[in-house]
Design an enzyme around this catalytic site. Structure first.
Site, PDB file in Angstrom:
ATOM      1  N   GLY A  12      12.895  46.505   0.954  1.00 56.98           N
ATOM      2  CA  GLY A  12      14.227  46.709   1.517  1.00 56.98           C
ATOM      3  C   GLY A  12      15.113  45.513   1.224  1.00 56.98           C
ATOM      4  O   GLY A  12      16.044  45.213   1.981  1.00 56.98           O
ATOM      5  N   GLY A  14      17.451  44.960  -0.775  1.00 56.76           N
ATOM      6  CA  GLY A  14      18.865  45.166  -1.031  1.00 56.76           C
ATOM      7  C   GLY A  14      19.675  45.418   0.218  1.00 56.76           C
ATOM      8  O   GLY A  14      20.911  45.459   0.166  1.00 56.76           O
ATOM      9  N   TYR A 158      10.879  56.998  15.135  1.00 57.22           N
ATOM     10  CA  TYR A 158      11.068  55.599  14.747  1.00 57.22           C
ATOM     11  C   TYR A 158      10.181  54.694  15.591  1.00 57.22           C
ATOM     12  O   TYR A 158       9.482  53.805  15.068  1.00 57.22           O
ATOM     13  CB  TYR A 158      12.538  55.236  14.922  1.00 57.22           C
ATOM     14  CG  TYR A 158      12.885  53.807  14.601  1.00 57.22           C
ATOM     15  CD1 TYR A 158      12.800  53.323  13.305  1.00 57.22           C
ATOM     16  CD2 TYR A 158      13.330  52.949  15.604  1.00 57.22           C
ATOM     17  CE1 TYR A 158      13.139  52.002  13.006  1.00 57.22           C
ATOM     18  CE2 TYR A 158      13.682  51.641  15.314  1.00 57.22           C
ATOM     19  CZ  TYR A 158      13.576  51.173  14.015  1.00 57.22           C
ATOM     20  OH  TYR A 158      13.907  49.867  13.734  1.00 57.22           O
ATOM     21  N   ALA A 161       6.518  54.992  14.565  1.00 53.53           N
ATOM     22  CA  ALA A 161       6.192  54.271  13.332  1.00 53.53           C
ATOM     23  C   ALA A 161       6.113  52.769  13.577  1.00 53.53           C
ATOM     24  O   ALA A 161       5.161  52.101  13.144  1.00 53.53           O
ATOM     25  CB  ALA A 161       7.233  54.575  12.259  1.00 53.53           C
TER      26      ALA A 161
END
Length: 261
Positions: A12, A14, A158, A161
């Site tokens: 991630g 970027g 979310y 996870a």
């Protein structure tokens, strides 16, 4: 520079938080490989970091939710640089525009969220840790969330996870510790991505923290940087909240409804 000659992968890379992490690791002298699903974002972040003249950043297009793609990207890093010292799993996110209460959520979104936030980090750890075990050294840092600690409506998949990553990190810390590899998590609060005007910051600080400002990308990157440095080598298996005290009561998720300005 305490990370000179070390190689770090930031997934991630970027994104807003990922590039802040990459910049701070590069400032310590590391070569930072920015994994990202989007080529433009990775290249832009790498260019910004390289312009600072400290360390080095290299973009790499990779879909970490696909194991074969992850392995190919990791193998390329080893081929190009000969080592991997640091892994920061930052890819993922809550996809705020897709948030729904669970009984109204689609399984497509659920599977996407688990792929990005659970399987992505597990894929990267599986691919990278064998190289760290061989080298008898390494740092693995997973970006989690305070939502996994306290819960929040419309965040079930979310939270599931991120909570699973916290649990897995404890197991991995036990398994990998004898190989001089530490495994830790950093749990951000709400990290604002808009430009922080004084009025917006005051509103966010009131709603989402116990201190007088909003959370910034560098607040998260500061903790990641510390966990990558030699000074933290006796810390492992921890999930460290960087949230201005928000998780003390998830301030802002109560009955008060104050519109964002």
């Amino acid at each position: 520079m305490k990370l000179a000659n070390q190689v770090a992968i930031v997934t991630g890379g970027g994104g807003a938080i990922g590039r802040a992490i990459g910049r701070q690791l590069a400032e310590e002298g590391a070569t930072v490989v920015l994994f990202d699903l989007f080529k433009d974002g990775a290249e832009q972040a790498a260019a910004e970091i390289n312009a600072l003249g400290k360390g080095r950043a290299v973009p790499c297009v990779a879909n970490v939710s696909v194991y074969a793609d992850t392995c190919a990207a990791v193998d390329k890093v080893v081929q190009d640089f000969g080592r991997i010292d640091i892994l920061v799993n930052c890819a993922g996110g809550s996809a705020r525009d897709k948030m729904r209460v669970y009984h109204e959520q689609t399984m497509e979104v659920v599977n996407w969220m688990l792929g990005a936030n659970l399987f992505g980090p597990l894929h990267c750890i599986h691919a990278v840790s064998k190289h760290m075990v061989k080298a008898k050294s390494g740092r693995i840092i997973n970006i989690t969330s305070i939502v996994a600690l306290n819960g929040k409506p419309a965040c079930t998949e979310y939270a599931a996870a991120k909570g699973a990553i916290i649990a897995a990190s404890k197991c991995l810390a036990m398994e990998l510790g004898p190989h001089n590899i530490t495994v830790n998590c950093v749990a951000p609060g709400l990290v604002e991505r808009r430009e922080l005007t004084p009025q917006l910051e005051a509103n966010l600080a009131y709603r989402h923290s116990c201190v007088n400002r909003a959370c910034r990308q560098d607040d998260i990157a500061n903790m990641v940087r510390f966990l990558a440095l030699p000074e933290s080598d006796y810390i492992t298996g921890q999930n460290i909240a960087v949230d201005g005290g928000r998780s003390l009561g998830l301030k802002g998720d109560d009955v008060r409804k104050i519109p964002d300005l």
